[in-house]
Design a protein around this motif. Structure first.
Motif, short mmCIF file in Angstrom:
data_model
loop_
_atom_site.label_atom_id
_atom_site.label_comp_id
_atom_site.label_asym_id
_atom_site.label_seq_id
_atom_site.Cartn_x
_atom_site.Cartn_y
_atom_site.Cartn_z
N MET A 1 13.57 13.37 -6.12
CA MET A 1 14.01 12.09 -5.54
C MET A 1 15.49 11.89 -5.82
N ARG A 2 16.26 11.66 -4.74
CA ARG A 2 17.69 11.39 -4.89
C ARG A 2 17.99 10.00 -4.36
N THR A 3 18.69 9.24 -5.15
CA THR A 3 19.02 7.86 -4.77
C THR A 3 20.53 7.68 -4.88
N LEU A 4 21.08 7.05 -3.85
CA LEU A 4 22.51 6.72 -3.89
C LEU A 4 22.65 5.22 -4.06
N ILE A 5 23.39 4.83 -5.07
CA ILE A 5 23.71 3.40 -5.22
C ILE A 5 25.16 3.25 -4.75
N ALA A 6 25.30 2.57 -3.63
CA ALA A 6 26.60 2.54 -2.95
C ALA A 6 27.28 1.19 -3.08
N ASN A 7 28.61 1.24 -3.11
CA ASN A 7 29.47 0.04 -2.97
C ASN A 7 29.46 -0.91 -4.16
N GLY A 8 28.93 -0.47 -5.28
CA GLY A 8 28.87 -1.37 -6.44
C GLY A 8 30.15 -1.33 -7.26
N THR A 9 30.25 -2.25 -8.17
CA THR A 9 31.34 -2.26 -9.15
C THR A 9 30.74 -1.83 -10.48
N ILE A 10 31.14 -0.65 -10.93
CA ILE A 10 30.56 -0.12 -12.17
C ILE A 10 31.23 -0.77 -13.36
N GLY A 15 35.33 0.09 -19.19
CA GLY A 15 36.15 -0.43 -18.11
C GLY A 15 35.33 -0.66 -16.84
N THR A 16 36.03 -1.05 -15.79
CA THR A 16 35.38 -1.42 -14.53
C THR A 16 36.03 -0.64 -13.39
N THR A 17 35.17 -0.03 -12.53
CA THR A 17 35.70 0.71 -11.38
C THR A 17 34.78 0.48 -10.18
N SER A 18 35.31 0.70 -9.00
CA SER A 18 34.47 0.66 -7.80
C SER A 18 34.09 2.10 -7.47
N ALA A 19 32.81 2.39 -7.49
CA ALA A 19 32.37 3.76 -7.18
C ALA A 19 30.89 3.76 -6.85
N ASP A 20 30.47 4.86 -6.18
CA ASP A 20 29.05 5.07 -5.91
C ASP A 20 28.46 5.94 -7.02
N VAL A 21 27.15 5.83 -7.17
CA VAL A 21 26.45 6.65 -8.17
C VAL A 21 25.30 7.38 -7.48
N LEU A 22 25.28 8.68 -7.66
CA LEU A 22 24.18 9.48 -7.12
C LEU A 22 23.23 9.85 -8.26
N ILE A 23 21.96 9.53 -8.04
CA ILE A 23 20.93 9.85 -9.04
C ILE A 23 20.11 11.02 -8.49
N ASP A 24 19.94 12.04 -9.30
CA ASP A 24 19.08 13.15 -8.91
C ASP A 24 17.96 13.23 -9.94
N GLY A 25 16.75 12.94 -9.50
CA GLY A 25 15.63 12.91 -10.45
C GLY A 25 15.81 11.76 -11.43
N GLU A 26 15.90 12.09 -12.71
CA GLU A 26 15.94 11.04 -13.74
C GLU A 26 17.34 10.76 -14.26
N THR A 27 18.32 11.54 -13.80
CA THR A 27 19.65 11.39 -14.40
C THR A 27 20.74 11.15 -13.36
N ILE A 28 21.88 10.77 -13.85
CA ILE A 28 23.04 10.51 -12.98
C ILE A 28 23.71 11.85 -12.68
N ALA A 29 23.84 12.16 -11.37
CA ALA A 29 24.37 13.47 -10.97
C ALA A 29 25.84 13.41 -10.57
N ARG A 30 26.22 12.32 -9.91
CA ARG A 30 27.63 12.21 -9.49
C ARG A 30 28.07 10.76 -9.52
N ILE A 31 29.36 10.58 -9.76
CA ILE A 31 29.97 9.25 -9.67
C ILE A 31 31.26 9.46 -8.87
N GLY A 32 31.46 8.69 -7.81
CA GLY A 32 32.69 8.88 -7.03
C GLY A 32 32.76 7.89 -5.89
N THR A 33 33.90 7.88 -5.21
CA THR A 33 34.03 6.93 -4.10
C THR A 33 33.48 7.55 -2.82
#
Ligand code: DUC
Ligand code: ZN
Ligand code: ZN
Length: 465
Positions: A1-10, A15-33
């Motif tokens: 299961m892959r989930t993208l959390i888009a457009n959030g403010t991390i 600190g604080t950044t604007s980026a998307d987070v890609l989840i692959d299975g149980e862990t965070i796989a990528r963070i980026g715009t």
């Protein structure tokens, strides 16, 4: 299961950044715009626009089903972790209990049995030591290896959980050897019992007198004493549920002289006061130990959090129904089961009073509710942050939503709320535990038994500044 959390403010402690987070299975796989534009295939995209993405909160002080005063704390691991999840908390560390005359192993096995197959989110254990013996001291080393790396002892509750100074010192010496940590409930129990008996003798039996009997100086004295014992043993020490300026002064002095002394406070000491214990037997709803303090202690505790003399806030969640459990103390406040419900409300109360109240930044808020607990209790960076490879325990948090706290709508299995009618700003909208959505828009979507035991490392104190 892959989930993208888009457009959030991390928002993390760093600190604080604007980026998307890609989840692959149980862990965070990528963070980026703009990860969605990369042609990544996902099973679900969750739009977090206008909201914050924070690491799942961690409550390192809960008591599910704790036996106390002839009854049991009412939340089970199922109801307690579900309520926690509604409030944005995705990991709890509960206290397994060694009963007098029994082994640590017996207590630990009993707590594994309560949690396994029931918890809806991840959990770990500390161990309450009620009986320091040659055998239980030896057992401590094995528990550290199994991921139960800290041990709570009490200078309070004579005849129940109480340990004398020699026993506490022996346990500290053992953790100096095995890398564990001693957590202390620091109140002078024998002195409290004298005052409590005097008050009852004078006919002062209402719950309010529970608060009166447990002087702040009794907490300050015990806090200083156990810190000094830890210094003598050459080990760090962690003070649980610090409630009074007298104890804060002891922690601050110790830290100023370079001692590895750490402490938590709890929402009840920041938001409630001794006055809440008035009103006859209604005050039983607020009986906990240490007790609620006069309101002028609150701002000093906030200062402690601002200056990092207090590193985190946990709840000491220990709920007893008003009808049928707190009742046991009608006519004698000493028989009211000690404890308050709170696991569901900590994140929002701290956001409202801390961030909205202008006392702390949103990054410090994340640190207090998630990152510092993970670091101090050996779960970082698996938990407590948003980073590649970390568990995808995440909360989409709406900082502008308001809600009214009430027993009518909360999910804790208890018939009252200490914060009934209080409006707070901030709400957890979507909560993920290791990549699975377990709460979405007020509905539970998780599974009983999906929570896993977290084997914790012995705390690495070099990591915390
Ligand atoms: N204090 C409480 O209020 N409840 C459980 C145990 C404790 O130390
Ligand atoms: Zn305690
Ligand atoms: Zn406790």
């Amino acid at each position: 299961m892959r989930t993208l959390i888009a457009n959030g403010t991390i928002v993390t402690a760093d600190g604080t950044t604007s980026a998307d987070v890609l989840i692959d299975g149980e862990t965070i796989a990528r963070i980026g715009t703009n990860l969605g534009a990369d042609g990544i295939e996902v099973d679900e995209t969750i739009d977090a626009a206008g909201r914050w993405l924070i690491p799942g909160a961690i409550d390192v002080h809960t008591h599910m089903e704790l036996p106390f005063g002839g009854t049991f704390a009412k939340d089970t691991f199922e109801t307690g972790t579900r309520a926690a999840a509604f409030g944005g908390t995705t990991t709890v560390v509960d206290f397994a209990v060694q009963s007098r005359g029994k082994s640590l192993r017996d207590g630990l096995d009993a707590w594994h049995a309560k949690a396994e197959g029931n918890a809806v989110a991840d959990y770990g254990f500390h161990m309450i030591m009620s009986d320091v013996t040659d055998d239980s001291l030896k057992e401590m080393d094995g528990l550290v290896d199994e991921g139960i790396s800290d041990f709570k002892l009490f200078t309070a509750y004579p005849g129940v959980f109480y340990s004398d100074d020699g026993a506490i010192f022996r346990a500290m010496q053992q953790t100096a050897r095995n890398g564990g940590l001693i957590m202390m409930h620091a109140e002078n129990g024998p002195a409290i019992d004298v005052v409590a008996a005097d008050l009852v003798g004078e006919g002062k039996t209402d719950p309010y007198y529970h608060g009166v009997a447990r002087y702040p100086i009794f907490e300050g004295e015990a806090t200083n004493r156990v810190i000094r014992l830890a210094e003598a043993a050459g080990v760090p020490v962690y003070i649980v549920h610090l409630s009074a300026r007298d104890a804060l002064n002891a922690i601050r002095d110790a830290r100023d002289r370079g001692t590895k002394a750490f402490a938590e406070t709890c929402p009840q000491y920041l938001f409630l006061s001794l006055e809440d214990m008035g009103n006859g037997f209604e005050g039983a709803k607020f009986v906990c130990s240490p007790p609620l303090r006069p309101a002028d202690h609150q701002e000093e505790l906030w200062q402690g959090l601002i200056k990092d003399d207090l590193q985190l806030v946990s709840t000491d969640h220990c709920p007893f129904d008003f009808e049928g459990q707190k009742d046991l103390g009608r006519g004698d406040f000493r028989k009211v089961p000690n404890g308050l419900p709170g696991v569901e409300d900590r994140v929002d109360l701290l956001h409202d009073g801390g961030v909205v109240g202008g006392r702390i930044t949103k990054e410090r808020w994340v640190e207090i509710i998630s990152t510092a607990p993970a670091k101090l209790f050996g779960m970082y960076p698996q938990k407590g942050t948003i980073a590649i490879g970390s568990d995808a325990d995440l909360v989409i948090y709406d900082p502008s939503a308001t809600r009214t706290i009430s027993a009518k709508t909360h999910h804790m299995d208890v018939d009252y709320s200490c914060y009934e009618g209080r409006q707070v700003r901030g709400r957890s909208d979507v909560v993920l535990s290791r990549g699975s959505v377990i709460v979405r828009d007020g509905q539970f979507t998780g599974k009983k038994g999906a929570g896993r035991f977290v084997k914790r490392a012995a705390a690495d104190y070099a990591r915390i500044s």
